[in-house]
Design a protein around this motif. Sequence first.
Motif, PDB file in Angstrom:
ATOM      1  N   GLN A   1       0.850  -1.193   0.000  1.00 22.68           N
ATOM      2  CA  GLN A   1       0.000   0.000   0.000  1.00 22.68           C
ATOM      3  C   GLN A   1       0.880   1.234   0.000  1.00 22.68           C
ATOM      4  O   GLN A   1       1.956   1.229   0.567  1.00 22.68           O
ATOM      5  N   GLY A   2       0.405   2.280  -0.601  1.00 26.71           N
ATOM      6  CA  GLY A   2       1.135   3.539  -0.570  1.00 26.71           C
ATOM      7  C   GLY A   2       2.235   3.569  -1.627  1.00 26.71           C
ATOM      8  O   GLY A   2       2.424   2.625  -2.381  1.00 26.71           O
TER       9      GLY A   2
ATOM     10  N   MET B   1       0.552  -9.326   5.724  1.00 25.25           N
ATOM     11  CA  MET B   1       0.345  -8.123   4.911  1.00 25.25           C
ATOM     12  C   MET B   1      -1.089  -7.578   4.920  1.00 25.25           C
ATOM     13  O   MET B   1      -1.281  -6.378   5.116  1.00 25.25           O
ATOM     14  N   PRO B   2      -2.125  -8.403   4.728  1.00 21.35           N
ATOM     15  CA  PRO B   2      -3.465  -7.810   4.641  1.00 21.35           C
ATOM     16  C   PRO B   2      -3.873  -7.086   5.923  1.00 21.35           C
ATOM     17  O   PRO B   2      -4.540  -6.053   5.872  1.00 21.35           O
ATOM     18  N   SER B   3      -3.472  -7.606   7.080  1.00 19.98           N
ATOM     19  CA  SER B   3      -3.891  -6.994   8.336  1.00 19.98           C
ATOM     20  C   SER B   3      -2.935  -5.913   8.800  1.00 19.98           C
ATOM     21  O   SER B   3      -3.322  -5.035   9.561  1.00 19.98           O
TER      22      SER B   3
ATOM     23  N   PRO C   1      -0.524  -3.703   6.776  1.00 24.98           N
ATOM     24  CA  PRO C   1       0.146  -3.338   5.525  1.00 24.98           C
ATOM     25  C   PRO C   1       1.284  -2.332   5.687  1.00 24.98           C
ATOM     26  O   PRO C   1       2.073  -2.153   4.773  1.00 24.98           O
TER      27      PRO C   1
END
Lengths: 697, 316
Positions: free
Chosen positions: A6-7, A199-201, A203
């Motif tokens: 993300q980002g 990663m999903p929780s 990020p």
Amino acid sequence: MFVDVQGPWNPWIGRLGMLLDMEYTNPFIFFALVLVVVGALAVAAYLVYSRRVGWLWREWLTTVDHKKIGIMYIVVGLVMLFRGFFDAIMIRTHQAMAAGTSSPGIMGAQHGYMPPFHMDQVFTAHGTIMIIVAVTPILVGLMNILVPLQIGARDMAYPFLNAVGLAFTVAASALIMGALFIGFFSHAGWVGLSPLTEMPSSPGPGVDYWIWAIQLSSIGTTLGALNIIATILKMRAPGMTLLRMPVFSWAALGTNIIALTSFPLLTVAVSLLTLDRYIGTHFFTADGGGNLMMYTNLFWLWGHPEVYFVVLPAFGMISEIIPTFSEKTLFNYVSMVFATMAIAGVSWLVWLHHYYIMGASAGVNTFFSIATMLVGIPTGVKVFNWVFTMWRGHVRLETPMLWAVTAVLLLIGGGMTGMMVAIPAINYVTHNSVFVVAHFHNMFLIIVFAVFGGVTYWWPKMFGFKLDEYLGRWFFWLFWGGSVFVFVPMYVLGFLGMTRRLDFIAHSSWLPLLLFQVVGIVLYTASVLVFLLQLYVSIRDRHENRVTGPDAWETSRSLEWATHTPPPFYNFAVQPVVHERDEWAWRRENGLTSLDTGTCESIHMPKNSAIPALLCVLGLVFGFAMVWRIWWLAGVSLVGVVIAVIVRGCIRDIDYTVPAAEVERIEKDRLTVRDDEVARQPAPAPGDNAHAGRMSG
Amino acid sequence: MPMHWMRLAGLVLFAPLAGCANARQDWLWIFNPNGPLATWSVYYLFVDVVLLLIIIVPATALTLWVIFRYRRGGHGTYDPSFRHSNLIEVFAWGVPLLVVGALSYYAYEGAHAVAPYDPGVLQTNPAAQANKPLQIDVITTDWQWLFIYPEQDVALANKLILPVGRQINMRLTSASVTNDFYILKLVGQIYVMPGMRTKRKFLIDRPGTYRGFSTEFSGPGFSWMDYKVHVVKKAKFQGWVDKAQATGQALSYKRFQQFAEPMVNTAHKTYTFNHVDPDLFETVIKRVKSGKLTHERPMELTEDMGSAKFRKHSTQ
């Protein structure tokens, strides 16, 4: 690259671009930044002003002397203890503010002053810091200083490796401190709850900071463990059989066997998590065939031995302090040694008690429950032996003894609550409650009490003067009061059903107990201030508190007191020969306390090295680059580390010989200082011995 | 019956606190366990404490007395040769060994009595044997609870209604990260894990309102995962089921996916559903295992709880 993040990401600065979007408005972080920057500038200015930069580099940063490395470990540990304590203040005050649905909220929080995202980082940092870079380094530091002295060695088996271990611990601490200002730290708990760390929780870069801090520090601890085991097994003085070794050295042996065998597990667990986060494997995810409980297993398979890794040296210190201040040898020594090693052995069989509630069968839980309670047997033996050491003794309640005796009393209480949560039927209702939190803080307090006792006890051995006794007592009583006020209400809150790691507390009925805890925190804060004052006053009045003989307490018993205080860089002018279990007490009884050895022989010593300091910087840069996924920088620093290690391997000129005449001169100086006490000789000036400055590369 | 024994012990041990317990029913859970599972957990707690006190009270007293008696300048005789005693050695190893031995027996018995999947105490419980168990499927999402009653074809979110005197068989799974199911004073904990199924069986003796919450930290919405548990009589339970079947909204897998979006339940909202997809529980496990049910969380969800970004992810 590899895994979508993300980002923003770009090849030159990695994910650092996200910092532009972050708001730096939090006054606490600003306060911490000012504190760190002003502190660093003040220290730097002092060093430049007093022309001590070169001295710092030659005498400390490049040293391979086990005593100096040990002192630096303790300094790093105390600084991080201070940081971890700040986190504790925030947790306690925030929870007291955030109790009840109508509690006020400020600074972006709905209740209290920290939104969950901030609070979660604070408790994660508190746990990680206290265990990995506060308690562990302080204990490793004390073992570093004491083990060679207690067994009559001149240095560790691998002096260079010792400095490398410190270098990585410092890098880990610096990385954690960096997370405070650059980006943010993990918010997934200090145990790295999986799959919350995936990663999903999670990020952001927070979990990556946690990962690389753990990796760096566990390299340091593993190297240190290897070194201390080798030192104890191979470097003992003539006559120092295993069963004549002081119990603290036995504890160091047991504890480092635990460390050497368990820390690699942590490295593996965290490395697999790293692969999940960096190249998209599925070791601990719920999907893709991953098994999240495998992480929990691996983590606690390290985590529980780690508990005994930190508690055994504490037991060892208590076993040294109590005989000295009871003027009597340790009761049932052999039984004590056996109990120490039994605890080290059983530590491997108990890890599953951290998650009885995962749904394992009653049979599995029973096995781990009984294994856990077995630890209570050798621990009980230790308590009895300490008590019977004082029995028919002359008990002097000087500050080290106050700390040690209180640690024993704390052990009785902590042992009781430990036996409670060890039983699955009880654990089903207390798991993850603050009752458990109170229990393990109770156990950690034993370590903290033993550490403060140990630091006060061995301080004169390290620096040649005693800490101020009056302020020491104030420090002790305030700290004790803080412990009572914080943790007794916490036990009660556990019974009321309060869960750990809460940001918002739905029940205002708990408020009175939470406020009690704040009173405790105020007492703790006062105790910390008194401790700093004690350090200041003791250093200011060091000439009055100067220790004249080798033995600061006059009733000490083991070999580390059979040399100068503080010891010269070579520890013992002539190789000591050990006759008895309590060698120094034996020498005292037989009138052999003179340190005047007459003629000396030349001594073979290791040379200083700049490579550990370089590895520290490279390790920190590597960790930072990996956190922010700046691949080129990570590659460069990693190659740098490899080259530095190869270069060190090629250097042949790593040791030197101190000529006999030189040793005799230093010995004579030391003995004269003792005789001239009235003349108030200044403490050995920096650079007193020319040898510490010799560099090998 | 161990219950009487336990109450007596409790009265003696915690007499000073008893006043508080009467004043507030919700105080110290120790005095008000409801149902065989909670009661037996507390029973083992008392057994454990009593057995430990046998060793801990004398040990503490001995320590304090020795420090006082043998302090320098005290009346104790100084004898540095007292460094070993076989008798004390036998005592020091023997007493802890005996206590741990006795506790081991209770650990074994207790682990079977209140085992989450198949508690021994329910096998002999007349109420559990008399009625057909009630099946409930539990799914946690990012920071909400969903309780499905498959036989009744209804579901309830962030609230749980349970009938008295009927065994309850739960299956639990998570649609996001690990949580931990717990109802204070009613039933012990069990992990709720993504891609996996755990089970919990229990029974409740008397009506009341209780607190359920997650005890395993699961992220920023964790603190707001507490919910009310209403334990009601059989007729009232049936009344609620009838009402829910008539008024709730349908819960398909698609609706569930929407429900499972990251959401902090700051307003303590509850929802009632009917026409629940009969395979929802299995579907969630399968989807999680194949990676088709993941909601990526935003990086800084909760830096400012007044912001629009946070409001989007909360029920306020």
